[in-house]
Design an enzyme around this catalytic site. Structure first.
Site, short mmCIF file in Angstrom:
data_model
loop_
_atom_site.label_atom_id
_atom_site.label_comp_id
_atom_site.label_asym_id
_atom_site.label_seq_id
_atom_site.Cartn_x
_atom_site.Cartn_y
_atom_site.Cartn_z
N ASP A 114 5.07 1.71 -3.93
CA ASP A 114 5.06 2.77 -5.14
C ASP A 114 5.65 1.76 -6.47
O ASP A 114 5.95 2.52 -7.24
CB ASP A 114 5.93 4.04 -5.07
CG ASP A 114 5.74 4.84 -3.66
OD1 ASP A 114 4.34 4.92 -3.37
OD2 ASP A 114 6.44 4.92 -2.76
N HIS A 131 -2.81 3.97 -4.90
CA HIS A 131 -2.96 2.99 -5.82
C HIS A 131 -3.36 3.97 -7.05
O HIS A 131 -4.61 4.34 -6.93
CB HIS A 131 -3.60 1.80 -5.51
CG HIS A 131 -2.76 0.75 -4.58
ND1 HIS A 131 -3.54 -0.37 -4.29
CD2 HIS A 131 -1.72 1.05 -3.84
CE1 HIS A 131 -2.67 -0.68 -3.38
NE2 HIS A 131 -1.49 0.02 -3.14
#
Length: 431
Positions: free
Chosen positions: A14, A42
């Site tokens: 992340d 993503h």
């Protein structure tokens, strides 16, 4: 000659890899995923338009780029089709841009069923997996009983192999976990229905990438998750099931490691973690709430709330060592705006009072350490959207320089917002 660049996360995932990969693909001809599966998330924001990708490489939105799913990726056909259809609805000609290795292990419904059953059985000792079958699929690969994309192209042999592996897993589901078996005929039918479509996108990835290298065409390798989730080097057992580090590029794509030119480590200006596992710098206070709220810290794959904390230079130093990081991209600097002070973890204090600057071997070691912090002045000015270093407040510049000193690695890119253009590239990995 073109450069071959690796982009990977150096924390617990992340970190903002998707945006940076998308930004750098302007200079790439190929973007390659080499590990993980649709547990990745993503997020790309282009002119305010948000796209979340889980399996397909982040270069898919560029018309000059070929996207490759390498052999190290575990591929769920249903998840791939869902993502392809989402992109096609937005006018992206996916079939013209996407290529797949026949050696990708398949994730099938019984893998997800096992993943979910195991997490439930662990109770309060759950790992915190996404429940998408990633781990069980990698287990089948290592046990040499897994099915691969190329197996789909021989229906009779695929059916035989599937029956054998499903007998094994259904026994575990029904007899050990006491849950329903997965239907063999339905699994077989659904998988074979996609065989011809997948075959049309399959290539010899090793040959393709080696020819591209010889032709001087720049290649970007896109990592998923993060270094601290690596199966070997992460906070074991609270890790993912693949090698998320730079070494995974060669094994997960068939590209020779000697030909990698630059490793870009993506690092948030603070730290987050999703799910269970040790987290020395976790902030269970108002500052943590500030980071989580301002940083919109919710997982792109599961929607779970991320756990925020201060930047951990001890863990980042280990990430530099493992990955041979050439330079960093610092993301979400703007989330620190408004804090009176910012802290960096520069050591771990152990129960006996000793302080070390190296990471423990596994989760148990992390759980016993207390972070030793270096405190720096914060800044009240906004850094959001800044595109030149001179636009940043001096306190923010000092923070960046201190990170570089601690990690002995330059910060070559700084991200100050989610959009593609809210970025300052101090040194381009491809130049």
């Amino acid at each position: 000659m073109g450069k071959n660049v690796v982009v990977l996360g150096t924390q617990w995932g992340d970190e903002g890899k998707g945006k940076i990969v998308d930004l750098l693909t302007e200079q790439a001809k190929y973007v390659v995923r080499y590990q993980g599966g649709h547990n990745a998330g993503h997020t790309l924001v282009i002119n305010g338009d948000k796209t979340v990708l889980h399996l397909i490489p982040s270069g898919i939105l560029r018309d000059n780029v070929k996207c490759i799913i390498g052999n190290g990726v575990v591929l769920a056909p249903d998840a791939l089709m869902k993502e392809i259809n989402m992109l096609k609805e937005r006018g992206i000609p996916v079939e013209e841009r996407l290529l797949i290795s026949e050696a990708c292990p398949l994730i099938l419904p019984f893998h997800s069923a096992l993943d979910i059953a195991r997490e439930k059985a662990r109770g309060n000792k759950a790992i915190g997996t996404t429940g998408r079958g990633i781990g069980p699929a990698y287990e089948d690969k290592i046990s040499r009983r897994g099915l691969r994309v190329g197996d789909l192209f021989n229906a009779e042999l695929f059916a035989e192999k599937l029956k054998e592996v499903m007998a094994y897993h259904n026994f575990m589901l029904t007899e050990y976990y006491k849950v329903d078996a997965v239907d063999y005929e339905q699994t077989l039918s659904d998988a074979l229905a996609l065989a011809d479509y997948l075959k049309s996108m399959c290539v010899d990835v090793t040959e393709l990438l080696d020819n591209a290298r010889k032709a001087g065409e720049p290649i970007l390798f896109e990592g998923a998750q993060g270094t601290l989730l690596d199966i070997d080097h992460g906070t074991y057992p609270f890790v993912t099931s693949s090698n998320t580090t730079a070494g995974g590029v060669a094994t997960g794509s068939g590209f020779g490691p000697r030909h990698l030119d630059y490793v870009l480590g993506i690092m948030k200006a603070y730290t987050t973690r999703v799910g269970a596992g040790p987290f020395p710098t976790e902030l269970l206070c108002e500052v943590g709430d500030h980071l989580g709220t301002k940083g919109h810290e919710f997982g792109a794959t599961t929607g779970r709330k991320r756990r925020p904390g201060w930047l951990d230079a001890v863990a980042m130093r280990r990430a530099v060592q493992i990955n041979s990081v050439s330079g960093f991209c610092l993301t979400k600097l703007d989330v620190l705006d408004g804090l009176k002070e910012v802290k960096i973890c520069v050591g771990y204090q152990h129960p006996d009072g000793t302080i070390s600057k190296v990471t423990p071997l596994a989760a148990e070691g992390y759980e016993q350490v207390t972070p030793v912090y270096e405190t720096m002045p914060g800044w009240s000015e906004s850094t959001f959207g800044a595109t030149f270093l001179e636009q940043l407040p001096q306190a923010a510049i000092n923070y960046i320089k201190r990170i570089e000193e601690l990690l002995e690695t330059p910060i070559d890119i700084i991200s100050t917002g989610p959009d593609r253009n809210e970025t300052m590239i101090l040194v381009s990995p491809f130049n």
